[in-house]
Design a protein around this motif. Sequence first.
Motif, PDB file in Angstrom:
ATOM      1  N   GLU A 326       0.858  -1.180   0.000  1.00  0.00           N
ATOM      2  CA  GLU A 326       0.000   0.000   0.000  1.00  0.00           C
ATOM      3  C   GLU A 326       0.897   1.234   0.000  1.00  0.00           C
ATOM      4  OE1 GLU A 326      -3.102  -0.557  -0.277  1.00  0.00           O
ATOM      5  OE2 GLU A 326      -3.519  -2.505   0.651  1.00  0.00           O
ATOM      6  N   ASP A 327       0.642   2.161  -0.929  1.00  0.00           N
ATOM      7  CA  ASP A 327       1.462   3.369  -0.991  1.00  0.00           C
ATOM      8  C   ASP A 327       0.582   4.603  -1.073  1.00  0.00           C
ATOM      9  OD1 ASP A 327       0.460   3.255  -3.535  1.00  0.00           O
ATOM     10  OD2 ASP A 327       2.381   2.921  -4.538  1.00  0.00           O
ATOM     11  N   ASP A 328       1.163   5.739  -1.521  1.00  0.00           N
ATOM     12  CA  ASP A 328       0.396   6.981  -1.525  1.00  0.00           C
ATOM     13  C   ASP A 328      -0.824   6.908  -2.440  1.00  0.00           C
ATOM     14  OD1 ASP A 328       2.134   6.896  -3.730  1.00  0.00           O
ATOM     15  OD2 ASP A 328       2.061   9.063  -3.978  1.00  0.00           O
ATOM     16  N   ALA A 329      -0.715   6.171  -3.557  1.00  0.00           N
ATOM     17  CA  ALA A 329      -1.864   6.014  -4.451  1.00  0.00           C
ATOM     18  C   ALA A 329      -2.961   5.204  -3.764  1.00  0.00           C
ATOM     19  CB  ALA A 329      -1.436   5.331  -5.751  1.00  0.00           C
ATOM     20  N   SER A 330      -2.565   4.173  -3.030  1.00  0.00           N
ATOM     21  CA  SER A 330      -3.539   3.383  -2.267  1.00  0.00           C
ATOM     22  C   SER A 330      -4.250   4.257  -1.243  1.00  0.00           C
ATOM     23  CB  SER A 330      -2.842   2.227  -1.548  1.00  0.00           C
ATOM     24  OG  SER A 330      -2.034   1.479  -2.415  1.00  0.00           O
ATOM     25  N   LEU A 331      -3.460   5.125  -0.583  1.00  0.00           N
ATOM     26  CA  LEU A 331      -4.034   6.015   0.431  1.00  0.00           C
ATOM     27  C   LEU A 331      -5.096   6.928  -0.176  1.00  0.00           C
ATOM     28  CD1 LEU A 331      -4.040   7.208   3.295  1.00  0.00           C
ATOM     29  CD2 LEU A 331      -2.205   8.755   2.560  1.00  0.00           C
ATOM     30  N   LYS A 332      -4.806   7.477  -1.356  1.00  0.00           N
ATOM     31  CA  LYS A 332      -5.777   8.365  -2.010  1.00  0.00           C
ATOM     32  C   LYS A 332      -7.071   7.615  -2.320  1.00  0.00           C
ATOM     33  CE  LYS A 332      -2.139  11.165  -4.145  1.00  0.00           C
ATOM     34  NZ  LYS A 332      -1.402  11.437  -5.409  1.00  0.00           N
ATOM     35  N   GLN A 333      -6.943   6.378  -2.799  1.00  0.00           N
ATOM     36  CA  GLN A 333      -8.131   5.572  -3.080  1.00  0.00           C
ATOM     37  C   GLN A 333      -8.940   5.330  -1.807  1.00  0.00           C
ATOM     38  OE1 GLN A 333      -5.818   2.332  -4.984  1.00  0.00           O
ATOM     39  NE2 GLN A 333      -7.300   2.468  -6.655  1.00  0.00           N
ATOM     40  N   CYS A 334      -8.226   5.022  -0.732  1.00  0.00           N
ATOM     41  CA  CYS A 334      -8.900   4.713   0.529  1.00  0.00           C
ATOM     42  C   CYS A 334      -9.560   5.952   1.131  1.00  0.00           C
ATOM     43  CB  CYS A 334      -7.900   4.106   1.516  1.00  0.00           C
ATOM     44  SG  CYS A 334      -7.361   2.440   1.046  1.00  0.00           S
ATOM     45  N   LEU A 335      -8.944   7.110   0.962  1.00  0.00           N
ATOM     46  CA  LEU A 335      -9.532   8.334   1.489  1.00  0.00           C
ATOM     47  C   LEU A 335     -10.838   8.670   0.787  1.00  0.00           C
ATOM     48  CD1 LEU A 335      -6.364  10.566   2.013  1.00  0.00           C
ATOM     49  CD2 LEU A 335      -7.869   9.634   3.789  1.00  0.00           C
ATOM     50  N   VAL A 336     -10.955   8.332  -0.497  1.00  0.00           N
ATOM     51  CA  VAL A 336     -12.225   8.525  -1.212  1.00  0.00           C
ATOM     52  C   VAL A 336     -13.329   7.745  -0.501  1.00  0.00           C
ATOM     53  CG1 VAL A 336     -13.477   7.997  -3.350  1.00  0.00           C
ATOM     54  CG2 VAL A 336     -11.191   9.011  -3.463  1.00  0.00           C
ATOM     55  N   MET A 337     -13.028   6.484  -0.148  1.00  0.00           N
ATOM     56  CA  MET A 337     -14.015   5.631   0.510  1.00  0.00           C
ATOM     57  C   MET A 337     -14.336   6.130   1.916  1.00  0.00           C
ATOM     58  SD  MET A 337     -14.609   3.222  -1.748  1.00  0.00           S
ATOM     59  CE  MET A 337     -14.960   1.575  -1.160  1.00  0.00           C
ATOM     60  N   VAL A 338     -13.319   6.526   2.670  1.00  0.00           N
ATOM     61  CA  VAL A 338     -13.522   6.971   4.046  1.00  0.00           C
ATOM     62  C   VAL A 338     -14.367   8.244   4.085  1.00  0.00           C
ATOM     63  CG1 VAL A 338     -12.354   7.885   6.091  1.00  0.00           C
ATOM     64  CG2 VAL A 338     -11.456   5.847   4.945  1.00  0.00           C
ATOM     65  N   ARG A 339     -14.066   9.176   3.183  1.00  0.00           N
ATOM     66  CA  ARG A 339     -14.839  10.428   3.153  1.00  0.00           C
ATOM     67  C   ARG A 339     -16.287  10.175   2.771  1.00  0.00           C
ATOM     68  NH1 ARG A 339      -9.822  13.131   0.022  1.00  0.00           N
ATOM     69  NH2 ARG A 339      -8.575  13.739   1.852  1.00  0.00           N
ATOM     70  N   LEU A 340     -16.496   9.282   1.811  1.00  0.00           N
ATOM     71  CA  LEU A 340     -17.866   8.945   1.423  1.00  0.00           C
ATOM     72  C   LEU A 340     -18.612   8.321   2.595  1.00  0.00           C
ATOM     73  CD1 LEU A 340     -20.170   8.623  -0.584  1.00  0.00           C
ATOM     74  CD2 LEU A 340     -19.075   6.534  -1.428  1.00  0.00           C
ATOM     75  N   ALA A 341     -17.941   7.446   3.333  1.00  0.00           N
ATOM     76  CA  ALA A 341     -18.572   6.807   4.495  1.00  0.00           C
ATOM     77  C   ALA A 341     -18.965   7.847   5.536  1.00  0.00           C
ATOM     78  CB  ALA A 341     -17.617   5.783   5.107  1.00  0.00           C
ATOM     79  N   GLU A 342     -18.135   8.839   5.732  1.00  0.00           N
ATOM     80  CA  GLU A 342     -18.443   9.891   6.700  1.00  0.00           C
ATOM     81  C   GLU A 342     -19.654  10.712   6.263  1.00  0.00           C
ATOM     82  OE1 GLU A 342     -14.760  11.983   6.838  1.00  0.00           O
ATOM     83  OE2 GLU A 342     -13.799  10.572   8.235  1.00  0.00           O
TER      84      GLU A 342
END
Length: 361
Positions: A326-342
């Motif tokens: 998992e790297d910075d690109a993975s983090l960006k993908q995951c932040l999309v999901m986390v923000r949507l969940a919020e």
Amino acid sequence: MTGSSRSAKDFFRPLAVGAPTPLTEVPARPSRAIHFFDPSNEKMAAKIPAMVGTVDVLLGNLEDAVKADNKVAAREGLVRIAQATDFGPTQLWTRINSLDSPWVLDDLTTLVPAIGDKLDVIMVPKVQGAEDIHYVDRLLAQLEAKAGLDRPILIHAILETARGVANVEEICGASPRMQGLSLGPADLAADRRMKTTRVGGGHPGYLVRQDPTVKDGVTDIEGQRTTYQQDLWHYTIARMVDACAMHGIYPYYGPFGDIADVVACEDQFRNAFLLGCVGTWSLHPKQIAIANRVFSPSVEDIQHARRVVAAMGDGTGAVMLDGKMEDDASLKQCLVMVRLAEELAAIDPELKKQYDAIEVA
């Protein structure tokens, strides 16, 4: 913004004296299902107050699904419903008649003064290019100023023509009012001369076939070969998603016409979700539940996303989780999901309960 006739400095200034200041960023409001209803149908209209809070968007439809002799009744019905209903967390949208119709001017001049304070978005059908958005943009500014509104009503365009798809980038950037785009598969199919009568979804004739087997140097043309049905709308959705992402607005799948086929409906909605769409249309209450489920990240996805966010620290470098890098690109993908969940948890108590129960190990 397109062309050179307007300065970038003027783009976020009101188009009429006294109109509200345009937004510099479209609010991130959940809109998993845009549920259409006919305001001229009294039985359907009576159900609207009870649907508030169960669906992200309620849309009073004035266009194609409303017969010509019901246009005025639908417009007046929407005004009555909006004035009598507290929509709370649910957004109120409307789809006006097409810009070349005899009803659209009355749609706008009636709705904005009467219920402009409650209307979040106006959906414009059959948008061909930026000029269509510019027309509605200026007219809305004049009507908002006259009505004394303190916030701009946003515009949502439907891609229903080949020209609209060809001009999709300029449509997205035509006005600060642009909220998003929806795919209009039925009208688009007709305009493209596609040979399908389905409203959304795939087609059994649009397929790829497994290569024939070769044995001892002989190709078995007559042998059994598996086929895979393909998605007629993959290209258009992907192009729409890119154009929306470029301009900071939101893409939506449109209608899925086969109400009874809930399995194929869910598949089509999920394809659109995975490609980047934030929601879809609902033509029947049973499609609301499907859309709410599909366009909400799963508990498993959010658990993984939060683990990546926690592990990545300042977002630089790379880490190994469960044998995967998992790297910075993975983090960006995951932040999309986390923000949507919020965002979803803020309006959906059941989802909040599920997301709050997640443990990040």
